[in-house]
Design an enzyme around this catalytic site. Structure first.
Site, PDB file in Angstrom:
ATOM      1  N   ASN A   9      -0.243   1.043 -61.733  1.00  0.00           N
ATOM      2  CA  ASN A   9      -1.209   0.229 -60.962  1.00  0.00           C
ATOM      3  C   ASN A   9      -2.642   0.686 -61.232  1.00  0.00           C
ATOM      4  O   ASN A   9      -3.353   1.173 -60.365  1.00  0.00           O
ATOM      5  CB  ASN A   9      -0.886   0.234 -59.456  1.00  0.00           C
ATOM      6  CG  ASN A   9      -0.844   1.613 -58.839  1.00  0.00           C
ATOM      7  OD1 ASN A   9      -0.722   2.628 -59.529  1.00  0.00           O
ATOM      8  ND2 ASN A   9      -0.959   1.696 -57.523  1.00  0.00           N
ATOM      9  N   ASN A  61       1.722   4.778 -47.821  1.00  0.00           N
ATOM     10  CA  ASN A  61       2.681   3.706 -47.911  1.00  0.00           C
ATOM     11  C   ASN A  61       3.880   4.159 -48.754  1.00  0.00           C
ATOM     12  O   ASN A  61       3.680   4.497 -49.913  1.00  0.00           O
ATOM     13  CB  ASN A  61       1.990   2.508 -48.568  1.00  0.00           C
ATOM     14  CG  ASN A  61       2.704   1.231 -48.288  1.00  0.00           C
ATOM     15  OD1 ASN A  61       3.657   1.201 -47.509  1.00  0.00           O
ATOM     16  ND2 ASN A  61       2.265   0.168 -48.931  1.00  0.00           N
ATOM     17  N   PRO A 109      -4.182   3.640 -48.791  1.00  0.00           N
ATOM     18  CA  PRO A 109      -3.030   4.496 -48.507  1.00  0.00           C
ATOM     19  C   PRO A 109      -2.812   5.536 -49.608  1.00  0.00           C
ATOM     20  O   PRO A 109      -3.020   5.254 -50.787  1.00  0.00           O
ATOM     21  CB  PRO A 109      -1.868   3.506 -48.473  1.00  0.00           C
ATOM     22  CG  PRO A 109      -2.296   2.390 -49.380  1.00  0.00           C
ATOM     23  CD  PRO A 109      -3.806   2.325 -49.336  1.00  0.00           C
ATOM     24  N   ASP A 159       5.011  -0.074 -58.875  1.00  0.00           N
ATOM     25  CA  ASP A 159       4.669   0.718 -57.685  1.00  0.00           C
ATOM     26  C   ASP A 159       3.387   0.268 -56.997  1.00  0.00           C
ATOM     27  O   ASP A 159       2.377  -0.033 -57.618  1.00  0.00           O
ATOM     28  CB  ASP A 159       4.551   2.200 -57.995  1.00  0.00           C
ATOM     29  CG  ASP A 159       4.476   2.993 -56.696  1.00  0.00           C
ATOM     30  OD1 ASP A 159       5.457   2.946 -55.942  1.00  0.00           O
ATOM     31  OD2 ASP A 159       3.422   3.579 -56.408  1.00  0.00           O
ATOM     32  N   ASP A 167       4.428  11.249 -55.217  1.00  0.00           N
ATOM     33  CA  ASP A 167       3.577  10.073 -54.957  1.00  0.00           C
ATOM     34  C   ASP A 167       2.109  10.507 -54.843  1.00  0.00           C
ATOM     35  O   ASP A 167       1.372  10.039 -53.969  1.00  0.00           O
ATOM     36  CB  ASP A 167       4.013   9.307 -53.699  1.00  0.00           C
ATOM     37  CG  ASP A 167       3.436   7.885 -53.680  1.00  0.00           C
ATOM     38  OD1 ASP A 167       2.733   7.506 -54.634  1.00  0.00           O
ATOM     39  OD2 ASP A 167       3.709   7.162 -52.704  1.00  0.00           O
ATOM     40  N   PHE A 219      -2.351   8.642 -61.842  1.00  0.00           N
ATOM     41  CA  PHE A 219      -3.527   9.284 -62.463  1.00  0.00           C
ATOM     42  C   PHE A 219      -4.690   8.298 -62.624  1.00  0.00           C
ATOM     43  O   PHE A 219      -5.745   8.671 -63.132  1.00  0.00           O
ATOM     44  CB  PHE A 219      -3.157   9.917 -63.820  1.00  0.00           C
ATOM     45  CG  PHE A 219      -2.428  11.241 -63.714  1.00  0.00           C
ATOM     46  CD1 PHE A 219      -2.013  11.745 -62.487  1.00  0.00           C
ATOM     47  CD2 PHE A 219      -2.146  12.001 -64.855  1.00  0.00           C
ATOM     48  CE1 PHE A 219      -1.327  12.967 -62.393  1.00  0.00           C
ATOM     49  CE2 PHE A 219      -1.477  13.227 -64.766  1.00  0.00           C
ATOM     50  CZ  PHE A 219      -1.064  13.706 -63.547  1.00  0.00           C
ATOM     51  N   ARG A 220      -4.464   7.037 -62.243  1.00  0.00           N
ATOM     52  CA  ARG A 220      -5.546   6.039 -62.090  1.00  0.00           C
ATOM     53  C   ARG A 220      -6.318   5.708 -63.355  1.00  0.00           C
ATOM     54  O   ARG A 220      -7.456   5.245 -63.276  1.00  0.00           O
ATOM     55  CB  ARG A 220      -6.557   6.515 -61.035  1.00  0.00           C
ATOM     56  CG  ARG A 220      -6.004   7.042 -59.735  1.00  0.00           C
ATOM     57  CD  ARG A 220      -5.398   5.947 -58.919  1.00  0.00           C
ATOM     58  NE  ARG A 220      -5.165   6.366 -57.538  1.00  0.00           N
ATOM     59  CZ  ARG A 220      -4.298   5.763 -56.745  1.00  0.00           C
ATOM     60  NH1 ARG A 220      -3.583   4.736 -57.183  1.00  0.00           N
ATOM     61  NH2 ARG A 220      -4.129   6.165 -55.515  1.00  0.00           N
ATOM     62  N   HIS A 235      -7.553   9.257 -53.877  1.00  0.00           N
ATOM     63  CA  HIS A 235      -8.586   8.245 -53.619  1.00  0.00           C
ATOM     64  C   HIS A 235      -9.921   8.947 -53.399  1.00  0.00           C
ATOM     65  O   HIS A 235      -9.961  10.136 -53.072  1.00  0.00           O
ATOM     66  CB  HIS A 235      -8.250   7.449 -52.349  1.00  0.00           C
ATOM     67  CG  HIS A 235      -7.051   6.576 -52.477  1.00  0.00           C
ATOM     68  ND1 HIS A 235      -7.046   5.424 -53.219  1.00  0.00           N
ATOM     69  CD2 HIS A 235      -5.797   6.693 -51.955  1.00  0.00           C
ATOM     70  CE1 HIS A 235      -5.847   4.866 -53.144  1.00  0.00           C
ATOM     71  NE2 HIS A 235      -5.065   5.617 -52.393  1.00  0.00           N
TER      72      HIS A 235
HETATM   73  O1  DOR Z   1       0.390   5.336 -50.399  1.00  0.00           O
HETATM   74  C1  DOR Z   1       0.527   4.791 -51.475  1.00  0.00           C
HETATM   75  N1  DOR Z   1      -0.443   4.801 -52.410  1.00  0.00           N
HETATM   76  N2  DOR Z   1       1.675   4.173 -51.750  1.00  0.00           N
HETATM   77  C2  DOR Z   1       1.833   3.422 -52.857  1.00  0.00           C
HETATM   78  O2  DOR Z   1       2.905   2.899 -53.037  1.00  0.00           O
HETATM   79  C3  DOR Z   1       0.734   3.223 -53.794  1.00  0.00           C
HETATM   80  C4  DOR Z   1      -0.216   4.354 -53.735  1.00  0.00           C
HETATM   81  C5  DOR Z   1      -1.521   4.104 -54.436  1.00  0.00           C
HETATM   82  O3  DOR Z   1      -1.510   3.617 -55.566  1.00  0.00           O
HETATM   83  O4  DOR Z   1      -2.564   4.424 -53.870  1.00  0.00           O
HETATM   84 ZN    ZN Z   2       5.120   3.205 -54.028  1.00  0.00          ZN
END
Ligand code: DOR
Ligand code: ZN
Length: 450
Positions: A101, A301, A342, A159, A328, A70-71, A332
């Site tokens: 992250n 990823n 990714p 992650d 996941d 959720f950033r 973005h």
């Molecule tokens: O595709 C991905 N995006 N894989 C990850 O492990 C992290 C994630 C992201 O935080 O954008």
């Molecule tokens: Zn991951």
């Protein structure tokens, strides 16, 4: 109006039942009962009860996602707790585990609780903000884990990154084992992955070009295969290591976004040897394979894998080796996607993508799908009264229309991330309404049964 809802004429499905033409009564945030015909007649007379005729629809426990981004804080141009919660409700999710992250990295219970209570105030879904395995992702420090309480922080995760130092990872796992906290692992050897990326990119550029000699293209295909096999090795090598460390630590290890058949096999073997391992598979890794020149929007990823990996993942979900489906959800901005970030939004397509691919195409029962999307993640998180349609359980319910076909359009997502590799795809199974603690938090604009 009091907090009471009756949903009738429905097919009720969870991991343990599949019942046609039934009713469910929600009161004060809980599942109160499954009224029979005469009890339903009485309830329908009560003006203070919200009534929903779910004819042609199916009622499931709402979904629980072990893996969302959720950033918030720091990257709220991509998503925040509010837009992420709205996306969750629209996708039929009632609970999401959030990855740490962010900026700053979530490395304390206080910051995790701050996000949890932000979501609680919004009231669209519940979030469990996970805490990083090493403090601020520094790869070394784990002393912050000593201050965590399982009831508040059931999950730790690095992650997006691997914890490279095995002694650090082992130490973290030992602390988690004592506290019964689940260690979510993003298994990827970053050195191997880094070594493959530049020549994978060069090969993809040649393949994406129109023109160019056929000899050149043939060579590029070979290079791509070699790079993809190194990237798969990067996941497998890290998976083997993490399982081995978890065996010594005696912790519950949860493997995130498992995407290769070798990692599935490794998890199965470790489980037979007594390791407390669970693992998740994403909707995108079962819906698509990679290996061809990918659209920039498909970059994720771990990357989309080979067709044989994809089929092995579907098999693992079908036979119960895999524990759950996790999105996941990684939104973005357009600019970040163009620059190769990714990941993509996943919450609002997860159920439909899984139902279309797993149930319609591969014959996975709706009961199994419900187990993978609700009952099992509830178990992993230790949520005793969630994930099933049972009296006394949380009234977290999703109403889906399995026959409804829709075309994915990222532009209409509630998420701020408007990109999906499923853009333009026709999917079966639409989320019509979501109830969280007995309250309607989402309904499709054209859902007319309310
Ligand atoms: O595709 C991905 N995006 N894989 C990850 O492990 C992290 C994630 C992201 O935080 O954008
Ligand atoms: Zn991951």
């Amino acid at each position: 109006m009091r907090n009471a809802v009756v949903i009738f004429n429905a097919r009720l499905v969870d991991a343990t039942m599949d019942k046609k033409n039934a009713a469910i009564f929600l009161e004060n945030g809980k599942i109160k009962e499954f009224p029979d015909k005469s009890a339903l007649k009485e309830i329908l007379k009560d003006d203070s009860v919200l009534k929903l005729d779910a004819k042609g629809c199916c009622v499931l426990p709402s979904f629980i996602d072990m893996h969302s981004h959720f950033r918030d804080p720091g990257f709220t141009q991509k998503e925040d707790i509010e837009s992420g919660s709205s996306a969750a409700a629209a996708g039929g999710f009632s609970t999401c585990v959030l990855m740490p992250n962010t900026n700053p990295v979530v490395s304390s219970q206080e910051l995790a609780e701050f996000n949890n209570s932000k979501a609680e105030k919004l009231g669209l879904c519940k979030v469990f903000q996970s805490v990083s395995i090493t403090e601020n992702f520094d790869g070394k420090t784990t002393s912050h884990l000593d201050r965590l309480e399982r009831a508040k922080v059931p999950v730790i995760s690095e992650d997006g990154k691997e914890v490279c130092d095995s002694s650090v990872m082992l130490g973290a796992m030992k602390i988690a084992a004592k506290k019964k906290i689940v260690v979510c692992c993003h298994c990827e050897d970053p050195f191997l992955a880094e070594s493959a990326r530049p020549f994978r990119k060069a090969a993809l550029e040649i393949l994406a070009e129109n023109g160019g000699g056929s000899k050149e293209k043939k060579e590029a295909v070979e290079k791509l295969k070699a790079a993809d096999s190194i990237l798969a090795c990067a996941e497998d090598a890290a998976t083997f290591r993490n399982l081995r460390l978890a065996k010594d630590a005696g912790c519950h290890i949860h493997l995130c976004h498992v995407s290769t058949s070798a990692s599935v096999e490794a998890a199965k073997k470790a489980r037979q040897e007594g390791v407390d391992v669970t693992f998740e598979i994403t909707p995108h890794h079962i819906f698509m394979s990679g290996g061809k020149a990918p659209e920039i929007f498909n970059i994720v990823n771990p990357p989309l894998r080979s067709e044989s990996d994809r089929l092995a993942l579907i098999q693992a979900l079908k036979n119960g080796d895999a524990d759950c489906i996790a999105t996941d959800h990684a939104p973005h901005t357009l600019q970040d996607k163009k620059n190769g970030s990714p990941g993509f939004s996943g919450l609002e397509t997860a159920f439909s993508a899984c139902y279309t691919m797993l149930s319609r195409k591969f014959g996975i029962s709706l009961k199994r799908l419900s187990q993978l999307m609700s009952a099992n993640p509830a178990k992993i998180l230790g949520l005793k009264k969630e994930g099933l349609l049972k009296e006394g359980y949380a009234a977290n319910i999703v109403v889906v229309n399995l026959d409804k076909c829709w075309i994915v359009r990222g532009a209409s997502f509630m998420s701020r991330g408007k990109y999906t590799p499923l853009e333009g795809k026709k999917l079966f199974g639409a989320v019509e309404a979501t109830f969280f603690n007995g309250r309607l938090v989402f309904h499709a604009p054209d859902f007319s049964s309310l």
